[in-house]
Scaffold this active site. Structure first.
Site, PDB file in Angstrom:
ATOM      1  N   ARG A  48      41.362 -11.876  22.420  1.00  0.00           N
ATOM      2  CA  ARG A  48      42.192 -12.913  23.009  1.00  0.00           C
ATOM      3  C   ARG A  48      42.234 -14.126  22.071  1.00  0.00           C
ATOM      4  O   ARG A  48      41.344 -14.320  21.231  1.00  0.00           O
ATOM      5  CB  ARG A  48      41.659 -13.323  24.375  1.00  0.00           C
ATOM      6  CG  ARG A  48      40.340 -14.043  24.334  1.00  0.00           C
ATOM      7  CD  ARG A  48      39.811 -14.369  25.716  1.00  0.00           C
ATOM      8  NE  ARG A  48      38.637 -15.207  25.660  1.00  0.00           N
ATOM      9  CZ  ARG A  48      37.411 -14.775  25.414  1.00  0.00           C
ATOM     10  NH1 ARG A  48      37.201 -13.488  25.213  1.00  0.00           N
ATOM     11  NH2 ARG A  48      36.391 -15.619  25.364  1.00  0.00           N
ATOM     12  N   SER A  51      39.049 -16.425  20.809  1.00  0.00           N
ATOM     13  CA  SER A  51      37.796 -15.709  21.030  1.00  0.00           C
ATOM     14  C   SER A  51      36.732 -16.135  20.025  1.00  0.00           C
ATOM     15  O   SER A  51      36.983 -16.245  18.823  1.00  0.00           O
ATOM     16  CB  SER A  51      38.024 -14.200  20.913  1.00  0.00           C
ATOM     17  OG  SER A  51      36.800 -13.506  20.919  1.00  0.00           O
ATOM     18  N   GLN A  84      35.173  -6.094  34.906  1.00  0.00           N
ATOM     19  CA  GLN A  84      35.946  -6.969  35.781  1.00  0.00           C
ATOM     20  C   GLN A  84      37.167  -7.568  35.093  1.00  0.00           C
ATOM     21  O   GLN A  84      38.067  -8.078  35.765  1.00  0.00           O
ATOM     22  CB  GLN A  84      35.062  -8.083  36.356  1.00  0.00           C
ATOM     23  CG  GLN A  84      34.538  -9.084  35.330  1.00  0.00           C
ATOM     24  CD  GLN A  84      33.202  -8.692  34.751  1.00  0.00           C
ATOM     25  OE1 GLN A  84      32.920  -7.506  34.583  1.00  0.00           O
ATOM     26  NE2 GLN A  84      32.375  -9.686  34.444  1.00  0.00           N
ATOM     27  N   HIS A  85      37.218  -7.519  33.770  1.00  0.00           N
ATOM     28  CA  HIS A  85      38.352  -8.081  33.036  1.00  0.00           C
ATOM     29  C   HIS A  85      39.373  -7.028  32.612  1.00  0.00           C
ATOM     30  O   HIS A  85      40.483  -7.378  32.196  1.00  0.00           O
ATOM     31  CB  HIS A  85      37.855  -8.816  31.791  1.00  0.00           C
ATOM     32  CG  HIS A  85      36.923  -9.945  32.074  1.00  0.00           C
ATOM     33  ND1 HIS A  85      37.116 -10.821  33.125  1.00  0.00           N
ATOM     34  CD2 HIS A  85      35.779 -10.342  31.450  1.00  0.00           C
ATOM     35  CE1 HIS A  85      36.135 -11.707  33.137  1.00  0.00           C
ATOM     36  NE2 HIS A  85      35.309 -11.428  32.138  1.00  0.00           N
ATOM     37  N   HIS A 108      33.346   3.311  29.628  1.00  0.00           N
ATOM     38  CA  HIS A 108      32.774   3.408  30.976  1.00  0.00           C
ATOM     39  C   HIS A 108      33.929   3.741  31.911  1.00  0.00           C
ATOM     40  O   HIS A 108      35.057   3.288  31.708  1.00  0.00           O
ATOM     41  CB  HIS A 108      32.109   2.090  31.364  1.00  0.00           C
ATOM     42  CG  HIS A 108      31.494   2.057  32.731  1.00  0.00           C
ATOM     43  ND1 HIS A 108      30.831   3.131  33.289  1.00  0.00           N
ATOM     44  CD2 HIS A 108      31.426   1.067  33.662  1.00  0.00           C
ATOM     45  CE1 HIS A 108      30.381   2.796  34.488  1.00  0.00           C
ATOM     46  NE2 HIS A 108      30.737   1.551  34.739  1.00  0.00           N
TER      47      HIS A 108
END
Length: 342
Positions: A48, A51, A84-85, A108
């Site tokens: 991003r 970063s 979560q992102h 994952h």
């Protein structure tokens, strides 16, 4: 028995013919990107804007782009951002920029297993997940060895998903040790259960209760810390080396006998029943829904639970005692002592 794959089972040229974008440059991201590059793969890193990892990746000689730019260039997109992102990242920056026939690689299975990411049917979707932290994956690769990986295919739109997944696993060094065939469902459910019931949740709670039991009985907190937390590493290292049997072989007869007669008094059949309830929440999606809902709300429950853990008396005792341990050197320069926040 699990189906195993090794270097001879994979064709490295398959991934070498692709343009790979690694999204994220954390623990796993840096290891994947560097190992791919050193295996002759055309790799770029997608980060991003702003970063903090950009300079680190560039200093390693890697090509760094924004996430949309990296995805547009790639035939293979490796999604290694935090669970979560990933959903927001995929919707905003990855999916709109995918080339036809792109392969998605996950480290994952969380977002695929629970449906937070739903790739279109024309994409190959695979998983290559090293069973070790990124620094170990990189170190073993550099030393000519590898960390075992688990490999899965969720979608095989092209008919070549397995071939590519194995080639990728070879490129990061995993097949030097072994690649274990699994599914996204099996990887996700066993990983979450292990973290919650044993490796993180189970062990942390056991240590805290042990500390509380001793200190509430009048024993010194410093002595309690040594007995229930500090020495845990010695036991885990023995288990890591040779299983529970090696640990029992190594300790005194007194300790081994106490293991047999008192362990089941503490970890009794009710604990297994509780573990089964935890597994059920993993399988039915209740845990995932709770975690993502909290994250979407700004993570208030997460913050409260983290603060409660940080405030436990064992943390303060440990901070003071570790100042005496000349042999223990901080391994993470960006870690703040006593805080679980990242």
């Amino acid at each position: 028995m699990a189906e195993l794959f090794y270097d001879d089972d994979a064709d490295l040229s398959v991934i070498q013919r692709k343009k790979v974008a690694v999204i994220g440059y954390g623990s796993q991201g840096h290891a994947h990107a560097l190992n791919l590059r050193d295996s002759g793969v055309d790799v770029r890193v997608g980060l991003r804007e702003g970063s903090a990892s950009r300079a680190k990746a560039e200093n390693e000689g890697l090509k760094v782009l924004t996430v949309p730019e990296a995805v547009k260039e790639a035939d293979v997109v490796v999604i290694l951002a935090p669970d979560q992102h990933q959903r927001g990242l995929y919707t905003a920056d990855i999916e709109p920029n995918l080339n036809p026939g792109t392969t998605l690689v996950f480290g994952h299975g969380f977002n695929i297993r629970y449906g937070y990411i739903k790739p279109s049917a024309d994409l190959d979707v695979v998983m290559v997940a090293p069973k070790g932290p990124g620094h170990l994956v990189r170190r073993e690769y550099v030393d000519g060895r590898g960390v075992p990986v688990i490999v899965a295919v969720e979608q095989d739109a092209t008919g070549g998903a397995w071939e590519l997944a194995l080639s990728y696993a070879k490129a990061i060094g995993g097949l030097r040790a072994a690649g274990i065939k699994t599914t996204f469902t099996e990887e996700t459910e066993t990983d979450l259960f292990g973290e919650q019931a044993v490796l993180c949740g189970g062990v942390s709670q056991l240590v805290q209760y042990g500390f509380e039991t001793l200190t509430e009985a009048g024993y010194q907190p410093e002595v309690a810390y040594f007995e229930v937390l500090h020495e845990l590493k010695l036991i885990v290292d023995l288990m890591y080396e040779g299983g529970i049997a090696k640990q029992r072989w190594s300790v005194s007869d007194t300790a081994e006998y106490g293991d047999y007669v008192s362990g089941p008094r503490v970890i009794d059949p009710r604990v297994k029943e509780n573990m089964q309830a935890v597994l059920a929440d993993v399988q039915n999606g209740a845990f995932a829904a709770r975690f993502i809902a909290d994250q979407d709300a700004g993570a208030p429950e997460f913050a409260e639970l983290r603060a409660k853990g940080e405030a436990h008396p064992i943390e303060g005792v440990g901070r003071e005692l570790r100042k005496l341990f000349a042999w223990v050197k901080p391994s993470d320069s960006d870690y703040t002592e006593g805080s679980a926040a990242r």
